[in-house]
Design an enzyme around this catalytic site. Structure first.
Site, mmCIF file in Angstrom:
data_model
loop_
_atom_site.group_PDB
_atom_site.id
_atom_site.type_symbol
_atom_site.label_atom_id
_atom_site.label_comp_id
_atom_site.label_asym_id
_atom_site.label_seq_id
_atom_site.Cartn_x
_atom_site.Cartn_y
_atom_site.Cartn_z
ATOM 1 N N ASN A 135 9.944 21.162 56.010
ATOM 2 C CA ASN A 135 9.426 20.193 55.030
ATOM 3 C C ASN A 135 8.977 20.901 53.749
ATOM 4 O OD1 ASN A 135 9.700 17.966 56.860
ATOM 5 N ND2 ASN A 135 7.865 18.697 57.909
ATOM 6 N N ARG A 140 8.425 26.606 46.513
ATOM 7 C CA ARG A 140 7.137 26.662 47.223
ATOM 8 C C ARG A 140 7.185 27.679 48.363
ATOM 9 N NH1 ARG A 140 4.384 23.254 51.286
ATOM 10 N NH2 ARG A 140 2.140 23.574 51.012
ATOM 11 N N ARG A 190 1.772 25.040 59.252
ATOM 12 C CA ARG A 190 2.627 26.201 59.509
ATOM 13 C C ARG A 190 1.810 27.435 59.853
ATOM 14 N NH1 ARG A 190 3.677 23.782 54.905
ATOM 15 N NH2 ARG A 190 5.533 22.455 54.680
ATOM 16 N N LYS A 234 15.829 22.986 63.702
ATOM 17 C CA LYS A 234 16.092 23.309 62.293
ATOM 18 C C LYS A 234 15.902 24.792 62.017
ATOM 19 C CE LYS A 234 14.550 22.423 57.568
ATOM 20 N NZ LYS A 234 14.238 23.818 57.256
#
Length: 334
Positions: A135, A140, A190, A234
């Site tokens: 995400n 970033r 995260r 992913k």
């Protein structure tokens, strides 16, 4: 220490490898979202961290020039590191010809994007970096990885007052205070995954064991990776191009089942929605991977845009582009 952005500055500290643009394009590869430690420090010069060294790279015709900062003078060992990182033993131009012969759509796209190849990164850095991609977007992610290295990594040098740090060790990221520190750095959910995966590897297989996944069967490598905190389909699919594939086991291809192509090669504002559905791939909008043993035939309707491609059903192996950079490459089986 001053940045050296051209071979004319301190010529004795620069060295070159023969590497034509058809085999490597630094601008397309280093800004592609495979690695997050490189920046274009001046036009045509790319400065970043590879291993425990800070490098500046640039291309001039068929020469890949490089300089390394610190006490070391470039030589055969740094040649070897750079060849390994870019996998220059793989003849890319020949592969482009093979793919082009098999896929007319690839021919139309590939001429604008020569020299796009998979980096052979350190497996620990690759894995922990891609945990940060969930995400997220490249700008970033790059900022997050820079903060991570500044907070936990060894300072290597400063160039024109810009500090450069090594990627953190597993021990540094597995510490009891690491998660809280990552939270303070803006890693959000995260933080737990980065710290937890570092701890799981440090207490389990170790960095050496992670490297050894390069030699095990594809399905086994995927199973081990998916057992790590925060590493799902992913991340595993992305890292499959970074752990097993970086080992000389070029057995997997990442497949993004929904992507958007940006304006490169299409003129200002050009865009085309791309949907690719591969047998065995997950549902649309997620990411998956296919091994060489699996079929890579796809249904790939490309909606009309300035490229002039309208509802064309093509076989897999086309580079998708976003924000004037190669975002991801989907290749036909080798």
């Amino acid at each position: 220490m001053a940045l050296r952005d051209t071979p004319s500055t301190c010529p004795t500290l620069w060295r070159w490898l023969r590497c034509p643009p058809a085999e490597l394009r630094l601008d397309l590869v280093l800004a592609s979202g495979q690695a997050f430690r490189w920046r274009e420090s001046s036009p045509g010069a790319w400065t970043g961290v590879l291993g425990d060294r800070v490098w500046t790279l640039r291309q001039e015709r068929d020469r890949l020039w490089y300089t390394v900062y610190g006490q070391e003078t470039p030589g055969p060992e740094t040649d070897r590191i750079l060849r390994d990182y870019f996998q220059l033993d793989v003849g890319l131009a020949a592969l482009y010809r093979t793919w082009g012969a098999a896929d007319p759509l690839f021919c139309q796209t590939a001429t604008a994007f020569p020299g796009v190849r998979v980096l052979r990164q350190d497996p620990v850095e690759c894995l922990l970096s891609f945990i940060c991609t969930s995400n997220n977007h490249v700008a970033r992610i790059t900022t997050m990885i820079e903060r991570l290295c500044q907070a936990f990594g060894q300072h290597l040098c400063s160039l024109d007052e810009q500090p450069f740090h090594a990627f953190p060790s597993l021990a540094a990221l597995a510490g009891s205070e690491a998660e809280a520190k990552l939270q303070a750095l803006g890693f959000g959910y995260r933080a737990r995954f980065v710290s937890g995966t570092a701890r799981a590897i440090a207490e389990g297989m170790g960095a050496k064991g992670l490297c050894q996944l390069r030699a095990v069967p594809y399905a086994e490598a995927r199973r081990v990776l998916c057992a790590l905190p925060g590493v799902g389909a992913k991340v595993t699919s992305s890292v499959n191009c970074g752990v097993p594939m970086q080992a000389g086991r070029r057995r997997s291809s990442s497949v993004l089942t929904s992507a958007r192509a940006g304006p490169v090669g299409a003129g200002p504002g050009g865009a085309a929605a791309v949907q690719a559905v591969a047998r065995g791939a997950p549902r649309e909008g997620s990411q998956g991977s296919l091994s060489l043993e699996q079929s890579l035939s796809v249904s790939c309707p490309l909606h009309a845009g300035p490229w002039g491609i309208s509802q064309a059903r093509k076989r897999l192996s086309i580079s998708f582009i976003t924000r004037n950079k190669i975002e991801m490459s989907i290749w036909k089986t080798l």
